[in-house]
Enzyme design. Structure first.
Site, mmCIF file in Angstrom:
data_model
loop_
_atom_site.group_PDB
_atom_site.id
_atom_site.type_symbol
_atom_site.label_atom_id
_atom_site.label_comp_id
_atom_site.label_asym_id
_atom_site.label_seq_id
_atom_site.Cartn_x
_atom_site.Cartn_y
_atom_site.Cartn_z
ATOM 1 N N GLU A 107 0.593 -2.766 9.584
ATOM 2 C CA GLU A 107 0.506 -2.110 8.273
ATOM 3 C C GLU A 107 0.138 -0.668 8.571
ATOM 4 O O GLU A 107 -0.990 -0.382 8.963
ATOM 5 C CB GLU A 107 -0.529 -2.815 7.387
ATOM 6 C CG GLU A 107 -0.399 -2.451 5.923
ATOM 7 C CD GLU A 107 -1.177 -1.202 5.569
ATOM 8 O OE1 GLU A 107 -0.541 -0.120 5.499
ATOM 9 O OE2 GLU A 107 -2.393 -1.281 5.374
ATOM 10 N N CYS B 87 -3.576 4.302 2.785
ATOM 11 C CA CYS B 87 -2.201 4.263 3.293
ATOM 12 C C CYS B 87 -1.191 4.301 2.163
ATOM 13 O O CYS B 87 -0.070 4.786 2.337
ATOM 14 C CB CYS B 87 -2.004 3.022 4.152
ATOM 15 S SG CYS B 87 -2.481 1.499 3.313
#
EC number: 1.2.1.19
Length: 501
Positions: free
Chosen positions: A269, A303
């Site tokens: 990720e 993110c």
């Protein structure tokens, strides 16, 4: 308890004592093999909080050996009922809930996270996620398959084995739970490396894992640096899978190391440069607020940050005006102080990178609407910054900033904005704001992103899969899809004397 069902925010701990600073292997605390320690800091004050044992390759080897032993056929962990694994995860969730105040205070002090966000959002999310994972433990199942001939065939979903898990510094506790919850629910054992900036909450959770009753070796936590401890996990020949949350740059190194070693399974990720598209018919107040939080939450250190805002031409000036007005409302300071609404960046490296990118925006011709520099004399604080008149070729429009910096671009047509939104190496998330359901579905289908939010942004829940397209990563975490990442599917075929339908 407030009327909305959200718990009231208790007064934070003022006398927090850091109890756990060692390496956790086999349910015991260990000094590092090398004898080295490393400092852990408070990014708001730049003061050292404590020294933590510095794990490296030798410590990872010890942890992997313990995890492998715990995973042996016939071990207490392998022979445990799946429902009992679930009970242990429920117990761990209860213990985290018991220590919620301590963990939220620690997360705020060590990570620069607003105490209110740590307590109300991060800890609540951790507890819910663990309970979600606990419920899945005895529901991961195979199926029977009617193959041709006199055979009985079925599938088993078996745990992969020893899983290395490398945790980022922006959501240390949340990402720890996202990693260990599904892995343990499926019956794996784990070796965890928390980020060197923020190891403290993971080490406290290690003590709760022992208290909950997990067998020795099932969970092992090795604090240390990426190039040593992290690299040892990625390239280890006896680790069956590695999961990593962090930068795309490091994600590439991890995937390369996995390939060069034993072809271990990999989930990643990684970074993002997420587009947020605001159409002229959108509810402007709603769009401004969600787009704002989409990039400024946790000082922009997310993110999924909505770091490219595309606004339709006819409402562009008003959207910019309201966004600047909203960004100017922040009160910067120590995130443990009541009333403060923006804390520091995590460390000097990130702080310097953000300021450099802000300077590039000024030099390349973007219009600085507010902010644009450092704040205060102590700590790694950056003023909330908004740029308008941003064009796609500017660094601030292409590179992940990971700071409180909003870029607002203009668009004329849907075809144009979809192409521009997809013109990136990343593909983690995206947002669309419109009252037209046809446009919402058309745009969300066209966007190359693992998650698309419509008329909202940043809504993440344990029930939903999370992950990226393109260079934002591989695989999914959470939801039913996330559990598939922690099992191997085995086909078993048995010859029988006669098959009956």
């Amino acid at each position: 308890m407030s009327s909305s069902g959200t718990p009231d925010l208790p007064v934070l701990l003022t006398d927090l004592k850091i109890q756990y600073t060692k390496i956790f292997i086999n349910n015991e605390w260990h000094d590092s093999v090398s004898g080295k320690k490393f400092p852990v800091f408070n990014p708001a004050t730049e003061e050292e909080l404590c020294q933590v044992e510095e794990g490296d390759k030798e410590d990872v080897d010890k942890a992997v050996k313990a995890a492998r032993q715990a995973f042996q056929i016939g071990s207490p962990w392998r022979t445990m009922d799946a429902s009992e694994r679930g009970r242990l995860l429920y117990k761990l969730a209860d213990l985290i809930e018991r220590d919620r105040l301590l963990l939220a205070t620690m997360e705020s002090m060590n990570g620069g996270k607003l105490y209110s966000n740590a307590y109300l959002n991060d800890l609540a999310g951790c507890i819910k996620t663990l309970r979600y994972c606990a419920g899945w433990a005895d529901k991961i199942q195979g199926r029977t398959i009617p193959i041709d001939g006199n055979f009985f065939t079925y599938t088993r979903h078996e745990p992969i084995g020893v899983c290395g898990q490398i945790i980022p510094w922006n959501f240390p506790l949340v990402m720890l739970i996202w990693k260990i919850g599904p892995a343990l629910s499926c019956g794996n054992t784990v070796v965890v490396k928390p980020a060197e900036q923020t190891p403290l909450t993971a080490l406290h959770v290690a003590s709760l894992i022992k208290e909950a009753g997990f067998p020795p070796g099932v969970v092992n936590i090795v604090p240390g640096y990426g190039p040593t401890a992290g690299a040892a996990i990625s390239s280890h020949m006896d680790i069956d899978k590695v999961a990593f949350t962090g930068s795309t740059e490091v994600g590439k190194l991890i995937k390369e190391a996995a390939g060069k070693s034993n072809l271990k399974r990999v989930t990643l990720e990684l970074g993002g440069k997420s587009p947020c598209i605001v159409l002229a018919d959108a509810d402007l107040d709603n769009a401004v607020e969600f787009a704002h939080h989409g990039v400024f939450y946790h000082q922009g250190q997310c993110c999924i940050a909505a770091s490219r805002i595309f606004v339709e031409e006819s409402i562009y000036d008003e959207f910019v005006r309201r966004s600047v007005e909203r960004a100017k409302k922040y009160i910067l300071g120590n995130p443990l102080t009541p009333g403060v609404t923006q804390g520091p960046q995590i460390d000097k490296e990130q702080y310097d990178k953000i300021l450099d990118l802000i300077e590039s925006g000024k030099k390349e011709g973007a219009k600085l609407e507010c902010g644009g520099g450092p704040w205060g004399n102590k700590g790694y604080f950056v003023q909330p910054t908004v740029f308008s008149n941003v064009t796609d070729e500017m660094r601030i429009a292409k590179e992940e900033i990971f700071g409180p910096v909003q870029q607002i671009m203009k668009f004329k047509s849907l075809d144009d904005v979809i192409k521009r939104a997809n013109n990136t190496f990343y593909g983690l998330s995206a947002g669309v704001f419109t009252k037209d359901i046809d446009k919402a579905i058309t745009i969300s289908s066209a966007l190359q992103a693992g998650t698309v939010w419509v008329n909202c942004y940043g809504v993440v829940s344990a029930q939903c899969p999370f992950g990226g397209f393109k260079m934002s990563g591989n695989g999914r975490e959470l939801g039913e899809y996330g559990f598939h990442e922690y099992t191997e599917v085995k086909t078993v075929t048995v010859k029988i004397s006669q098959k009956n339908s």
